[in-house]
Motif scaffolding. Structure first.
Motif, PDB file in Angstrom:
ATOM      1  N   ASP A   1      -8.895   9.438   0.968  1.00 37.31           N
ATOM      2  CA  ASP A   1      -8.983   8.422   2.019  1.00 37.31           C
ATOM      3  C   ASP A   1      -8.621   7.042   1.489  1.00 37.31           C
ATOM      4  O   ASP A   1      -7.893   6.281   2.131  1.00 37.31           O
ATOM      5  CB  ASP A   1     -10.409   8.376   2.591  1.00 37.31           C
ATOM      6  CG  ASP A   1     -10.627   9.430   3.661  1.00 37.31           C
ATOM      7  OD1 ASP A   1      -9.638  10.026   4.123  1.00 37.31           O
ATOM      8  OD2 ASP A   1     -11.794   9.647   4.024  1.00 37.31           O
TER       9      ASP A   1
ATOM     10  N   THR B   1      -5.335   5.029   2.815  1.00 38.94           N
ATOM     11  CA  THR B   1      -5.459   3.741   3.495  1.00 38.94           C
ATOM     12  C   THR B   1      -4.722   2.650   2.742  1.00 38.94           C
ATOM     13  O   THR B   1      -4.086   1.780   3.354  1.00 38.94           O
ATOM     14  CB  THR B   1      -6.938   3.365   3.664  1.00 38.94           C
ATOM     15  OG1 THR B   1      -7.603   4.413   4.371  1.00 38.94           O
ATOM     16  CG2 THR B   1      -7.089   2.059   4.424  1.00 38.94           C
TER      17      THR B   1
ATOM     18  N   LEU C   1      -6.959  -4.794   3.953  1.00 33.48           N
ATOM     19  CA  LEU C   1      -7.336  -3.811   2.940  1.00 33.48           C
ATOM     20  C   LEU C   1      -8.680  -4.156   2.316  1.00 33.48           C
ATOM     21  O   LEU C   1      -9.511  -3.277   2.070  1.00 33.48           O
ATOM     22  CB  LEU C   1      -6.254  -3.723   1.858  1.00 33.48           C
ATOM     23  CG  LEU C   1      -6.486  -2.700   0.753  1.00 33.48           C
ATOM     24  CD1 LEU C   1      -6.608  -1.290   1.330  1.00 33.48           C
ATOM     25  CD2 LEU C   1      -5.353  -2.762  -0.279  1.00 33.48           C
TER      26      LEU C   1
ATOM     27  N   TYR D   1     -11.427  -3.087   4.668  1.00 33.63           N
ATOM     28  CA  TYR D   1     -11.613  -1.630   4.635  1.00 33.63           C
ATOM     29  C   TYR D   1     -12.376  -1.204   3.386  1.00 33.63           C
ATOM     30  O   TYR D   1     -13.310  -0.390   3.465  1.00 33.63           O
ATOM     31  CB  TYR D   1     -10.257  -0.928   4.676  1.00 33.63           C
ATOM     32  CG  TYR D   1     -10.363   0.534   4.295  1.00 33.63           C
ATOM     33  CD1 TYR D   1     -10.770   1.482   5.222  1.00 33.63           C
ATOM     34  CD2 TYR D   1     -10.085   0.944   2.989  1.00 33.63           C
ATOM     35  CE1 TYR D   1     -10.890   2.817   4.867  1.00 33.63           C
ATOM     36  CE2 TYR D   1     -10.212   2.273   2.624  1.00 33.63           C
ATOM     37  CZ  TYR D   1     -10.618   3.202   3.560  1.00 33.63           C
ATOM     38  OH  TYR D   1     -10.752   4.518   3.197  1.00 33.63           O
TER      39      TYR D   1
ATOM     40  N   SER E   1     -15.970   0.651   3.058  1.00 32.56           N
ATOM     41  CA  SER E   1     -16.062   1.914   2.331  1.00 32.56           C
ATOM     42  C   SER E   1     -17.184   1.855   1.306  1.00 32.56           C
ATOM     43  O   SER E   1     -17.965   2.813   1.157  1.00 32.56           O
ATOM     44  CB  SER E   1     -14.735   2.228   1.633  1.00 32.56           C
ATOM     45  OG  SER E   1     -13.700   2.415   2.572  1.00 32.56           O
TER      46      SER E   1
ATOM     47  N   PRO F   1     -11.652   6.781  12.593  1.00 32.17           N
ATOM     48  CA  PRO F   1     -10.281   6.925  12.086  1.00 32.17           C
ATOM     49  C   PRO F   1      -9.262   7.285  13.157  1.00 32.17           C
ATOM     50  O   PRO F   1      -8.126   6.787  13.127  1.00 32.17           O
ATOM     51  CB  PRO F   1     -10.421   8.052  11.055  1.00 32.17           C
ATOM     52  CG  PRO F   1     -11.844   7.996  10.616  1.00 32.17           C
ATOM     53  CD  PRO F   1     -12.615   7.601  11.831  1.00 32.17           C
TER      54      PRO F   1
ATOM     55  N   LEU G   1      -8.468   4.293  15.267  1.00 32.66           N
ATOM     56  CA  LEU G   1      -7.681   3.360  14.459  1.00 32.66           C
ATOM     57  C   LEU G   1      -6.216   3.789  14.387  1.00 32.66           C
ATOM     58  O   LEU G   1      -5.306   2.952  14.432  1.00 32.66           O
ATOM     59  CB  LEU G   1      -8.276   3.253  13.055  1.00 32.66           C
ATOM     60  CG  LEU G   1      -7.562   2.323  12.073  1.00 32.66           C
ATOM     61  CD1 LEU G   1      -7.521   0.900  12.621  1.00 32.66           C
ATOM     62  CD2 LEU G   1      -8.234   2.353  10.713  1.00 32.66           C
TER      63      LEU G   1
ATOM     64  N   LEU H   1     -13.512  -6.645   9.878  1.00 26.06           N
ATOM     65  CA  LEU H   1     -14.079  -5.657   8.960  1.00 26.06           C
ATOM     66  C   LEU H   1     -14.987  -6.313   7.932  1.00 26.06           C
ATOM     67  O   LEU H   1     -16.047  -5.766   7.581  1.00 26.06           O
ATOM     68  CB  LEU H   1     -12.953  -4.890   8.261  1.00 26.06           C
ATOM     69  CG  LEU H   1     -12.053  -4.029   9.162  1.00 26.06           C
ATOM     70  CD1 LEU H   1     -10.973  -3.356   8.340  1.00 26.06           C
ATOM     71  CD2 LEU H   1     -12.873  -2.986   9.910  1.00 26.06           C
TER      72      LEU H   1
END
Length: 243
Positions: free
Chosen positions: A114, A118, A140, A143, A147, A169, A172, A214
Motif C-alpha cells: 500500500d 500510494t 503524500l 497520507y 498511515s 480507498p 479515493l 489529511l
C-alpha cells in the motif's frame, strides 16, 4: 488488498484486529468482491492478486509520468486504477473467502505494498505537467501521517481504521479518476494564478488542499485517540520508590 486480520507480539497467537470501515461504497463493494472470489479459479492466489495490484500502481505511475508526451497516456493511468483496485481489493478478500489467512504475513505485505503503491500514484501526479511536485508531496505527507496513525492504532487499540469522512480507498480511486479526466479536459494549459509562492493552477490547489485535509485529520485523530488512551490508562498516583 486487505489480507491482514491481525498483528501480534505473540508469534503463535496473533491478536485479532477490529477493522473499522465506514466508507459509502463498502457494502456494494463487498458484494462485488464476494462474487469475484467465488469465481476465481483455484490457481489464483492472494499473493498473485497482490502482484496484480502493484502492476496497476506502476501503470498509474507510468501513465502520469508519460503524460508529458501527450494526454493520451492518461488512459493508461485510468486503466491502471482499475487493475490496482482489482488486485488491492481482492487479495485479502480471497484469503478470507478461502479461509487461508496468514495474519502477520498478510498485514506486513499488504501495508508495505500500500505504501509503495500510494507513493507511485502521488509522485506520478507530481510528475505530470498539471501538478507541481511540491503540492503532490504535501498530499503524500498527509497520507503517510494517516498511515502512521492507523498502524499505531492497531498496536494500542487493536483497531485498523480503513476510512475517514466516509471515504476509503475505493472512493479515493473514483476521485482520482475524475481528477485524471479533468486533466484531459483542461489540458496542461489550464488557467494559472500568480501567488507569492509562484504560479499555480486548480490542480495544484486541489492536490495541496487534499494533503492539508489529511494532515488535519491526522492531528484530530491523534487527539481523539490520545483522549481514549488517557481514559483507558489514567495517571498513576502511587508512591514513587527509588530503584
Amino acid at each position: 488488498m486487505k489480507q491482514a486480520q491481525g498483528a501480534a507480539d505473540n508469534p503463535s497467537q496473533p491478536t485479532p484486529i477490529n477493522r473499522v470501515q465506514e466508507n459509502l461504497l463498502a457494502r456494494s463493494e463487498r458484494r462485488i468482491l464476494n462474487w469475484l472470489c467465488a469465481r476465481f479459479p483455484a490457481w489464483v492466489t492472494p499473493d498473485m492478486l497482490t502482484g496484480v495490484g502493484m502492476v496497476g500502481a506502476f501503470m498509474v505511475f507510468a501513465g502520469y509520468a508519460s503524460s508529458n508526451f501527450g494526454d493520451g497516456w492518461l488512459w493508461l493511468t485510468m486503466a491502471g486504477y482499475f487493475v490496482q483496485w482489482l488486485g488491492d481489493s481482492t487479495d485479502g478478500s480471497l484469503a478470507r473467502f478461502r479461509q487461508i489467512e496468514r495474519p502477520r504475513y498478510g498485514y506486513f505485505l499488504d501495508h508495505s505494498c500500500d505504501g509503495l503503491a500510494t507513493t507511485l500514484v502521488v509522485v506520478g501526479i507530481g510528475m505530470t505537467p498539471y501538478v507541481a511536485m511540491e503540492f503532490a508531496l504535501v498530499a503524500l505527507t498527509g497520507y503517510l501521517l494517516l498511515s502512521i496513525h492507523a498502524f499505531l492504532s492497531v498496536r494500542v487499540l487493536g483497531e485498523l481504521k480503513l476510512s475517514y469522512l466516509n471515504a476509503g480507498p475505493t472512493e479515493l480511486r473514483f476521485i482520482l479518476l475524475a481528477f485524471t479526466i479533468m486533466m484531459m479536459v483542461a489540458g496542461p494549459d489550464a488557467p494559472r494564478w500568480e501567488t507569492p509562492f509562484g504560479s499555480i493552477n486548480g490542480f495544484d490547489i486541489f492536490t495541496g488542499g487534499v494533503g492539508l485535509i489529511l494532515i488535519v485529520l491526522f492531528v484530530l485523530q491523534t487527539m481523539v485517540t490520545s483522549r481514549r488512551l488517557a481514559v483507558m490508562e489514567p495517571p498513576r498516583n502511587g508512591e514513587w520508590r527509588q530503584p
